[in-house]
Design an enzyme around this catalytic site. Structure first.
Site, PDB file in Angstrom:
ATOM      1  N   ASP A  53      14.147   5.250  40.652  1.00 43.36           N
ATOM      2  CA  ASP A  53      15.140   6.330  40.756  1.00 43.36           C
ATOM      3  C   ASP A  53      16.352   6.005  41.627  1.00 43.36           C
ATOM      4  OD1 ASP A  53      14.366   6.937  43.460  1.00 43.36           O
ATOM      5  OD2 ASP A  53      14.772   9.048  43.061  1.00 43.36           O
ATOM      6  N   GLU A  54      16.484   4.756  42.080  1.00 42.83           N
ATOM      7  CA  GLU A  54      17.678   4.468  42.884  1.00 42.83           C
ATOM      8  C   GLU A  54      18.211   3.074  42.610  1.00 42.83           C
ATOM      9  OE1 GLU A  54      17.201   3.831  47.161  1.00 42.83           O
ATOM     10  OE2 GLU A  54      15.044   3.995  46.874  1.00 42.83           O
ATOM     11  N   ASP A  94      20.790   7.984  43.824  1.00 40.46           N
ATOM     12  CA  ASP A  94      19.367   8.313  43.999  1.00 40.46           C
ATOM     13  C   ASP A  94      19.110   9.657  43.314  1.00 40.46           C
ATOM     14  OD1 ASP A  94      16.974   7.692  46.415  1.00 40.46           O
ATOM     15  OD2 ASP A  94      16.974   9.568  45.287  1.00 40.46           O
TER      16      ASP A  94
HETATM   17  P1  TTP Z   1      12.541   9.440  46.475  1.00 36.88           P
HETATM   18  O1  TTP Z   1      13.901   9.141  45.939  1.00 36.88           O
HETATM   19  O2  TTP Z   1      12.210   9.041  47.877  1.00 36.88           O
HETATM   20  O3  TTP Z   1      12.248  11.019  46.404  1.00 36.88           O
HETATM   21  P2  TTP Z   1      12.655  12.059  45.281  1.00 36.88           P
HETATM   22  O4  TTP Z   1      13.536  11.471  44.231  1.00 36.88           O
HETATM   23  O5  TTP Z   1      11.400  12.710  44.760  1.00 36.88           O
HETATM   24  O6  TTP Z   1      13.413  13.166  46.120  1.00 36.88           O
HETATM   25  P3  TTP Z   1      14.885  13.079  46.770  1.00 36.88           P
HETATM   26  O7  TTP Z   1      15.664  14.176  46.138  1.00 36.88           O
HETATM   27  O8  TTP Z   1      14.664  13.326  48.230  1.00 36.88           O
HETATM   28  O9  TTP Z   1      15.415  11.717  46.478  1.00 36.88           O
HETATM   29  O10 TTP Z   1      11.443   8.788  45.546  1.00 36.88           O
HETATM   30  C1  TTP Z   1      11.603   8.681  44.134  1.00 36.88           C
HETATM   31  C2  TTP Z   1      10.274   8.891  43.444  1.00 36.88           C
HETATM   32  O11 TTP Z   1       9.313   7.954  43.935  1.00 36.88           O
HETATM   33  C3  TTP Z   1       9.686  10.260  43.687  1.00 36.88           C
HETATM   34  O12 TTP Z   1      10.144  11.213  42.750  1.00 36.88           O
HETATM   35  C4  TTP Z   1       8.210  10.014  43.583  1.00 36.88           C
HETATM   36  C5  TTP Z   1       8.038   8.577  44.008  1.00 36.88           C
HETATM   37  N1  TTP Z   1       7.495   8.489  45.389  1.00 36.88           N
HETATM   38  C6  TTP Z   1       6.138   8.203  45.588  1.00 36.88           C
HETATM   39  O13 TTP Z   1       5.412   7.991  44.611  1.00 36.88           O
HETATM   40  N2  TTP Z   1       5.647   8.140  46.858  1.00 36.88           N
HETATM   41  C7  TTP Z   1       6.419   8.356  47.965  1.00 36.88           C
HETATM   42  O14 TTP Z   1       5.917   8.299  49.108  1.00 36.88           O
HETATM   43  C8  TTP Z   1       7.812   8.649  47.760  1.00 36.88           C
HETATM   44  C9  TTP Z   1       8.704   8.892  48.953  1.00 36.88           C
HETATM   45  C10 TTP Z   1       8.299   8.703  46.476  1.00 36.88           C
HETATM   46 MG    MG Z   2      15.183  10.305  44.777  1.00 35.94          MG
END
Ligand code: TTP
Ligand code: MG
Length: 346
Positions: A109-110, A15
């Site tokens: 992103d995952e 992720d």
């Molecule tokens: P996430 O992997 O949940 O968050 P992140 O990568 O920004 O941070 P982390 O380091 O905690 O993993 O989500 C991936 C992307 O998805 C994030 O960059 C933006 C998008 N996203 C949204 O558009 N709405 C949301 O509610 C969330 C949680 C994420």
């Molecule tokens: Mg993330």
């Protein structure tokens, strides 16, 4: 009753850290080291994510922009560039494919990777994860966090444990203890509403969940109850299914006889939702939209949708929205021959 533990697989969950924000800071050096939020700049908008500098102030995904600004007056709002994130997502996937073809992306992103057999012939999952993280860092100037274990559920929780730039391995011998200590909020489908219900029943951790029988869990939490029952015992035999990024989950059912009575339709909707939850637990993919579909006895198809700005991560919440849509619609007592429900839109 329960299946044996399969602990011979090696699964990595990767992720990206603050994904959209990190891409923006990479491409705009003037924003590096600064608190930024992606999206949310308009009057009523919510932010998609925030850089780690902004998170120190309490700024979070899904927060309205004005609230984020209150918490962090220095916050810089930057526009969303989906095309760029999609492109980077493809580049990350190319890196994964050097190690295995068993890649299941869950979002931009995952992804899950099954590296039991891997193309570089490494024995330890941790070594493969480290190489992937290195490649991402060197080639894309971004950081990722990885979790390694024998099943999807634990790998996914592990990737979140030491963010950013984390690498966490949960060995099968530690799995049960790890699951017992896990707060219920970390279990799939447990958002605020379900957590409150669990807490009211005295369930705070995996160990508390474990004291419940399968039947009681199913009675209280529907199909997801079975998932809870298995998962606290470390049983998760779901395979990594390549290239299966789900856009939506839909279940529908044609009724034996046309129905217009609200209570009878509610019971049918519950059956549909049960099936939907079963599939949701398998795919563990999130959505923001719940759609009710009805076909009238005159074969007219009607849909009613509810979309939230943020992902709906709670099974009870999904149920509540679907039932609300049905109640609103059936005020006019239409005769119905098919009922369905869809959960979609990341
Ligand atoms: P996430 O992997 O949940 O968050 P992140 O990568 O920004 O941070 P982390 O380091 O905690 O993993 O989500 C991936 C992307 O998805 C994030 O960059 C933006 C998008 N996203 C949204 O558009 N709405 C949301 O509610 C969330 C949680 C994420
Ligand atoms: Mg993330």
């Amino acid at each position: 009753m329960s299946e044996p533990l399969h602990t011979d697989r090696k699964i990595i969950h990767v992720d990206m850290d603050a994904f959209y924000a990190s891409v923006e800071q990479r491409d705009h050096p003037e924003w590096r080291g600064k608190p930024i939020a992606v999206g949310g700049g308009s009057r009523r908008g919510v932010i998609t994510t925030a850089s780690y500098e902004a998170r120190k102030f309490g700024v979070r995904s899904a927060m309205p922009g004005f609230k984020a600004k209150e918490l962090c007056p220095e916050l810089i709002f930057v526009p969303i560039r989906f095309d760029v994130y999609r492109q980077v997502s493809g580049e990350i996937r190319e890196i994964f494919s050097r190690y295995t073809d068993l890649i299941e992306p869950l979002s931009f992103d995952e992804a899950f990777l099954d590296i039991t057999e891997n193309k570089v012939g490494l024995e330890l999952g941790m070594e493969v994860a480290r190489m992937i993280k290195n490649d991402i860092q060197k080639e894309l100037q971004l950081t990722a966090s990885a979790g390694v274990s024998y099943c999807k559920f634990i790998a996914k929780i592990a990737s979140d444990m030491n963010k950013p730039d984390g690498l966490t391995v949960i060995h099968p011998s530690r799995a049960i203890e790890f699951l017992e200590k896990l707060p219920v909020e970390k279990f799939f489908g447990v958002g605020k509403v379900t957590a409150r219900r669990m807490n009211a029943l005295g369930i705070y951790t995996g160990a508390d969940l474990k004291t419940w029988t399968l039947l009681d869990l199913i009675e209280k939490f529907g199909k997801t109850g079975r998932f809870f029952y298995d998962i606290v015992r470390g049983i998760d035999n779901r395979l990594v299914k390549p290239n299966r990024m789900r856009k939506s989950l839909a279940v529908e059912r044609t009724l034996h006889e046309n129905l217009e009575d609200l209570q009878a339709l509610q019971a049918k909707l519950d059956e549909v939702l049960g099936k939907l939850e079963e599939r949701l637990v398998k795919s563990q993919s999130w959505g923001r939209t719940v759609t009710l579909k009805l076909k009238t006895s005159a074969f007219q198809i009607l849909t009613r949708s509810h979309t939230e700005d943020v992902v709906i991560r709670d099974i009870i919440e999904i149920r509540r929205i679907a039932h609300q849509l049905l109640e609103q619609h059936q005020r006019s007592s239409v005769s119905i021959r098919l009922i369905g429900d869809t959960y979609s839109n990341q």
